[in-house]
Design an enzyme around this catalytic site. Structure first.
Site, PDB file in Angstrom:
ATOM      1  N   GLU A  56       0.900  -1.320  -0.002  1.00  0.00           N
ATOM      2  CA  GLU A  56       0.006  -0.065  -0.013  1.00  0.00           C
ATOM      3  C   GLU A  56       0.889   1.362   0.096  1.00  0.00           C
ATOM      4  OE1 GLU A  56      -2.960   2.597   3.151  1.00  0.00           O
ATOM      5  OE2 GLU A  56      -2.764   0.525   3.326  1.00  0.00           O
ATOM      6  N   ARG A  60       0.479  10.400   0.789  1.00  0.00           N
ATOM      7  CA  ARG A  60       0.901  11.316   1.646  1.00  0.00           C
ATOM      8  C   ARG A  60       2.113  12.252   1.497  1.00  0.00           C
ATOM      9  NH1 ARG A  60       0.870   7.721   7.422  1.00  0.00           N
ATOM     10  NH2 ARG A  60      -1.223   6.617   7.106  1.00  0.00           N
ATOM     11  N   LYS A 144     -11.158  -1.244   5.974  1.00  0.00           N
ATOM     12  CA  LYS A 144      -9.856  -1.103   6.932  1.00  0.00           C
ATOM     13  C   LYS A 144     -10.289  -0.457   8.187  1.00  0.00           C
ATOM     14  CE  LYS A 144      -5.910   2.156   6.927  1.00  0.00           C
ATOM     15  NZ  LYS A 144      -4.932   2.940   6.152  1.00  0.00           N
TER      16      LYS A 144
END
Length: 223
Positions: A56, A60, A144
């Site tokens: 993943e 960011r 998640k």
């Protein structure tokens, strides 16, 4: 059931199966924020050599989309998703970069709807029963849990398993070698996300061997 509803149900069933396949392959999913472009390939290689081949890549940092593009082009054997997707625009950018799955830290009506319309399977973030119900009403059954330890950890997952018997989770946030086995022992946990196997200082120093070893040791905890 209306035709459109039938088509939606069919598409969601396919996406759920895709998420299940990705998580079964991953077991432990590294959640990676790329600080330097030169780290992209050696970090991915070290993780993969240790057995972690589902990555993943968070959005960011300004290198997130670049990392996804490069890994899809230069490491086609990996399964590469985009994390920290916050809105429809970021989802579209991740799709364009070649992300094979989408992970969000939380859920909004707009983002959940965009996930329905996307061809890429999405794992929406949740931290509460209300979030789950928002996604559940649209057909989502895989989420998640974030931040997992702050949200109650394994105790929360056990409690959520009552009202949401058909829902499964990828807990992320506070998962580490000390609690990994407790999470993975739960029937509603598909895989976990984490960062402990690639300490930021190891990446900064280019200590790829240590990352490879830590990745292999993480998987050995599940054998």
């Amino acid at each position: 059931m209306k035709t459109n509803d039938t088509q939606l149900h069919s598409r969601m069933a396919v996406k759920i199966a895709e998420i299940d396949s990705i998580c079964a392959r991953a077991r432990i999913m590294p959640v990676i924020t790329i600080a330097r472009e030169e780290d992209i390939l050696p970090l991915a290689d070290a993780l993969a050599e240790g057995g972690l081949t589902v990555l993943e890549i968070t959005l960011r940092s300004p290198h997130g989309l670049t990392a996804i593009r490069r890994l899809r082009a230069e490491r086609p054997g990996l399964c590469v998703g985009a994390g920290t997707v916050l809105d429809r625009q970021m989802l579209a950018a991740a799709e364009e970069a070649g992300a094979q799955f989408i992970v969000t830290p939380g859920s909004t009506a707009e983002l959940l709807q965009a996930g329905l319309e996307s061809a890429v399977p999405m794992l929406p973030g949740t931290s509460s029963a209300s979030d789950i119900m928002l996604g559940y009403g649209l057909g989502y059954r895989r989420f998640k849990l974030f931040p997992a330890e702050v949200c109650g950890g394994t105790a929360a997952l056990k409690a959520l398993g009552g009202p949401f018997g058909g829902v499964r989770f990828c807990p992320t946030g506070g998962v580490n070698p000390e609690n990994l086995q407790r999470y993975m022992a739960l029937p509603n946990v598909m895989c976990v996300g984490g960062t402990w196997m690639f300490d930021s200082q190891w990446v900064k120093n280019g200590d790829w061997g240590r990352i490879r070893q830590a990745s292999a040791e993480a998987l050995q905890l599940l054998d």
